[in-house]
Design a protein around this motif. Structure first.
Motif, mmCIF file in Angstrom:
data_model
loop_
_atom_site.group_PDB
_atom_site.id
_atom_site.type_symbol
_atom_site.label_atom_id
_atom_site.label_comp_id
_atom_site.label_asym_id
_atom_site.label_seq_id
_atom_site.Cartn_x
_atom_site.Cartn_y
_atom_site.Cartn_z
ATOM 1 N N UNK A 116 49.220 64.540 -6.107
ATOM 2 C CA UNK A 116 50.584 64.989 -6.378
ATOM 3 C C UNK A 116 51.305 65.418 -5.113
ATOM 4 N N UNK A 117 50.527 65.701 -4.062
ATOM 5 C CA UNK A 117 51.110 66.152 -2.799
ATOM 6 C C UNK A 117 50.246 65.650 -1.651
ATOM 7 N N UNK A 118 50.901 65.311 -0.566
ATOM 8 C CA UNK A 118 50.234 64.942 0.680
ATOM 9 C C UNK A 118 51.039 65.575 1.806
ATOM 10 N N UNK A 119 50.346 66.158 2.777
ATOM 11 C CA UNK A 119 51.029 66.851 3.871
ATOM 12 C C UNK A 119 50.430 66.417 5.204
ATOM 13 N N UNK A 120 51.293 66.163 6.175
ATOM 14 C CA UNK A 120 50.832 65.902 7.542
ATOM 15 C C UNK A 120 51.506 66.916 8.457
ATOM 16 N N UNK A 121 50.807 67.301 9.529
ATOM 17 C CA UNK A 121 51.374 68.261 10.464
ATOM 18 C C UNK A 121 51.121 67.823 11.899
ATOM 19 N N UNK A 122 51.974 68.327 12.775
ATOM 20 C CA UNK A 122 51.794 68.235 14.209
ATOM 21 C C UNK A 122 51.756 69.658 14.725
ATOM 22 N N UNK A 123 50.774 69.937 15.572
ATOM 23 C CA UNK A 123 50.643 71.284 16.140
ATOM 24 C C UNK A 123 50.546 71.185 17.651
ATOM 25 N N UNK A 124 50.880 72.265 18.323
ATOM 26 C CA UNK A 124 50.749 72.346 19.780
ATOM 27 C C UNK A 124 49.911 73.566 20.100
ATOM 28 N N UNK A 125 48.772 73.305 20.724
ATOM 29 C CA UNK A 125 47.843 74.401 21.059
ATOM 30 C C UNK A 125 48.362 75.188 22.238
#
Length: 125
Positions: A116-125
């Motif tokens: 029902x849901x899919x999430x993608x993320x971009x992060x910066x360490x």
């Protein structure tokens, strides 16, 4: 800096030829992640529990990359039903409220009808 590939252990990653996350320098790119509990091989019926499990899965990938949810700068949310947005939005706020990343939410068909849901993320360490 070398590129590092991170796997959740899901067979689908191997079959489809992708990584749960890729670390490239200070950047961490987490693939579209769903509410499957990879250890149990199950997925909840409710969009709310799927969203919580999705964030647990994303947090685990980020941790392997030396990052955390606090490092997220971009989030993309894919919902199979527009009527689920009012249920998912407060959960997004629970996890991302202090971080306030750039966000795009899209309503679309997902590859498994249980999702029902899919999430993608971009992060910066």
């Amino acid at each position: 800096m070398a590129r590092t590939l991170i796997s959740s252990g899901s067979d689908f990653e191997r079959v489809a030829g992708y990584s749960r996350a890729v670390v490239d320098g200070r950047w961490v790119f987490v693939s579209g992640t769903t509410g499957f509990d990879y250890a149990a091989g199950t997925i909840a019926d409710s969009v709310e529990e799927q969203t919580h499990q999705t964030f647990r899965n994303i947090a685990a990938a980020l941790e392997k990359a030396g990052a955390g949810l606090k490092d997220v700068v971009r989030i993309r949310v894919y919902l199979s039903e527009s009527t689920d947005f009012p249920k998912v939005a407060p959960i997004l706020g629970e996890y991302m409220g202090e971080v306030r990343p750039a966000n795009t939410t899209v309503v679309c068909q997902l590859v498994d009808p249980r999702m029902k849901v899919e999430i993608e993320v971009t992060a910066r360490r």
